[in-house]
Design a protein around this motif. Structure first.
Motif, mmCIF file in Angstrom:
data_model
loop_
_atom_site.group_PDB
_atom_site.id
_atom_site.type_symbol
_atom_site.label_atom_id
_atom_site.label_comp_id
_atom_site.label_asym_id
_atom_site.label_seq_id
_atom_site.Cartn_x
_atom_site.Cartn_y
_atom_site.Cartn_z
ATOM 1 N N MET A 16 48.112 33.301 28.912
ATOM 2 C CA MET A 16 46.682 33.556 28.972
ATOM 3 C C MET A 16 46.112 33.478 27.555
ATOM 4 O O MET A 16 46.525 34.249 26.674
ATOM 5 C CB MET A 16 46.427 34.923 29.611
ATOM 6 C CG MET A 16 47.205 35.121 30.906
ATOM 7 S SD MET A 16 47.148 36.800 31.558
ATOM 8 C CE MET A 16 45.571 36.739 32.385
ATOM 9 N N HIS A 18 43.129 33.580 24.770
ATOM 10 C CA HIS A 18 41.866 34.269 24.503
ATOM 11 C C HIS A 18 40.769 33.316 24.016
ATOM 12 O O HIS A 18 41.011 32.174 23.653
ATOM 13 C CB HIS A 18 42.074 35.380 23.470
ATOM 14 C CG HIS A 18 42.488 34.888 22.111
ATOM 15 N ND1 HIS A 18 41.589 34.412 21.188
ATOM 16 C CD2 HIS A 18 43.709 34.817 21.511
ATOM 17 C CE1 HIS A 18 42.216 34.089 20.073
ATOM 18 N NE2 HIS A 18 43.522 34.308 20.252
ATOM 19 N N TYR A 27 43.045 39.512 27.241
ATOM 20 C CA TYR A 27 43.580 39.572 28.602
ATOM 21 C C TYR A 27 44.588 40.714 28.775
ATOM 22 O O TYR A 27 45.399 40.683 29.690
ATOM 23 C CB TYR A 27 44.295 38.267 28.927
ATOM 24 C CG TYR A 27 43.419 37.093 29.320
ATOM 25 C CD1 TYR A 27 42.791 37.055 30.564
ATOM 26 C CD2 TYR A 27 43.258 35.998 28.473
ATOM 27 C CE1 TYR A 27 42.028 35.966 30.950
ATOM 28 C CE2 TYR A 27 42.491 34.895 28.851
ATOM 29 C CZ TYR A 27 41.876 34.894 30.096
ATOM 30 O OH TYR A 27 41.127 33.811 30.471
ATOM 31 N N GLN A 30 44.741 42.513 32.283
ATOM 32 C CA GLN A 30 45.299 41.646 33.324
ATOM 33 C C GLN A 30 46.801 41.451 33.125
ATOM 34 O O GLN A 30 47.571 41.435 34.086
ATOM 35 C CB GLN A 30 44.603 40.284 33.305
ATOM 36 C CG GLN A 30 43.146 40.306 33.744
ATOM 37 C CD GLN A 30 42.182 40.387 32.585
ATOM 38 O OE1 GLN A 30 42.410 41.121 31.630
ATOM 39 N NE2 GLN A 30 41.108 39.616 32.651
ATOM 40 N N ALA A 31 47.214 41.298 31.869
ATOM 41 C CA ALA A 31 48.634 41.070 31.583
ATOM 42 C C ALA A 31 49.493 42.236 32.054
ATOM 43 O O ALA A 31 50.565 42.042 32.637
ATOM 44 C CB ALA A 31 48.830 40.839 30.085
ATOM 45 N N VAL A 40 54.343 37.562 31.340
ATOM 46 C CA VAL A 40 53.019 37.195 30.832
ATOM 47 C C VAL A 40 53.052 37.081 29.315
ATOM 48 O O VAL A 40 53.548 37.975 28.615
ATOM 49 C CB VAL A 40 51.955 38.211 31.262
ATOM 50 C CG1 VAL A 40 50.565 37.739 30.839
ATOM 51 C CG2 VAL A 40 51.998 38.442 32.772
ATOM 52 N N LEU A 42 50.722 36.444 25.888
ATOM 53 C CA LEU A 42 49.389 36.452 25.298
ATOM 54 C C LEU A 42 49.489 35.998 23.845
ATOM 55 O O LEU A 42 49.918 36.759 22.983
ATOM 56 C CB LEU A 42 48.774 37.855 25.354
ATOM 57 C CG LEU A 42 48.647 38.526 26.720
ATOM 58 C CD1 LEU A 42 47.982 39.891 26.567
ATOM 59 C CD2 LEU A 42 47.853 37.663 27.687
ATOM 60 N N CYS A 82 46.071 30.215 31.764
ATOM 61 C CA CYS A 82 44.698 30.713 31.866
ATOM 62 C C CYS A 82 44.048 30.645 30.493
ATOM 63 O O CYS A 82 44.712 30.825 29.470
ATOM 64 C CB CYS A 82 44.669 32.166 32.327
ATOM 65 S SG CYS A 82 45.293 32.458 33.974
ATOM 66 N N ALA A 238 36.404 37.433 32.983
ATOM 67 C CA ALA A 238 37.725 37.556 32.352
ATOM 68 C C ALA A 238 37.789 38.681 31.323
ATOM 69 O O ALA A 238 38.787 39.403 31.237
ATOM 70 C CB ALA A 238 38.107 36.234 31.684
#
Length: 255
Positions: A16, A18, A27, A30-31, A40, A42, A82, A238
């Motif tokens: 995901m 940013h 995120y 959500q993570a 996940v 980031l 994402c 988001a």
């Protein structure tokens, strides 16, 4: 770049990315929720947050570095990519460079054709007001203002990250980002070769260029699904409404 990981590495991988000016914590909520079933990742892009000392080069440079990370750490393939705003444009570029890099992709409010007038305006604003806009005092005021909207306010942890990281942004990072994100990036023909299931979402209050970008992407990838979040602004789903985001994304994960 620096990478923050959540969940078991043996689970399907989700990355995901940013938006411009923010960092990995974009995120974070959500993570943590997704980490029960997924691994996940980031990333913090060059020039942002803890990587503020590293030069931000371009969308393509970021995409290439992320693909290298995926090759080295995820077997060359993700379950889902994402990205919001700048992060979404990087997702588009990754799918263009490597059509099989991810099984699914979600893009949120990202432009994919040049907007030089917008770039010139944003650059001018930063030249004149950047010192005030990105100061620690300004960031604290923004977080206080956000508290007026209970459904959108950041928890204390994210407020602290925001106040810590935003003032670290250098003007050169912003100039490079605006130039390559707004004025130069052009959707590539190779995006049509991607195997990914793509979901493009945007807020109904976004600029016309964002909505046009969604249509351009669908012209190249007819299977792309478009969703308009009624009454929402740029990146609102988001960044500010993670619980709604999770409810919205869950069916996409399971199809």
């Amino acid at each position: 770049m620096k990478f923050h990981e959540f969940g078991n590495r043996a689970n399907p991988h989700i990355m995901m990315i940013h938006g411009g000016g923010n960092a990995w914590w974009n995120y974070l909520r959500q993570a943590r929720a997704l980490s029960e079933d997924y691994h996940v990742i980031l990333p913090t892009l060059d020039g942002h947050g803890e990587e503020h000392h590293t030069e931000y080069v371009s969308t393509t440079d970021s995409a290439q570095k992320l693909i290298s990370y995926i090759d080295e750490n995820c077997g060359g393939h993700l379950f889902m990519l994402c990205g919001v705003s700048l992060g979404g444009q990087i997702v588009i570029e990754m799918l263009s460079l490597r059509g099989d890099i991810s099984q699914k992709a979600m893009i949120d409010g990202s432009i994919c054709y040049p907007q030089p007038k917008t770039e010139r305006f944003c650059t001018a604003v930063v030249r004149l007001l950047g010192g005030v806009m990105f100061s620690r005092v300004s960031c604290r005021c923004q977080m206080l203002f956000l508290r007026l909207f209970p459904k959108m306010r950041f928890p204390k942890e994210l407020e602290d990250y925001y106040i810590q990281d935003i003032p670290l942004l250098r003007k050169t990072t912003l100039y490079n980002m605006y130039r390559t994100y707004m004025a130069e990036y052009q959707l590539k023909e190779d995006i049509s070769k991607t195997n990914a299931q793509i979901l493009y979402c945007y807020g109904s209050r976004e600029m016309k260029c964002v909505k046009r970008s969604a249509q351009l992407l669908k012209e190249k990838v007819p299977s792309c699904r478009i969703y308009e979040a009624k009454g929402y602004n740029h990146g609102e789903l988001a960044i500010y409404r993670p619980n709604e985001w999770l409810k919205f994304v869950e069916p996409f994960l399971n199809t």
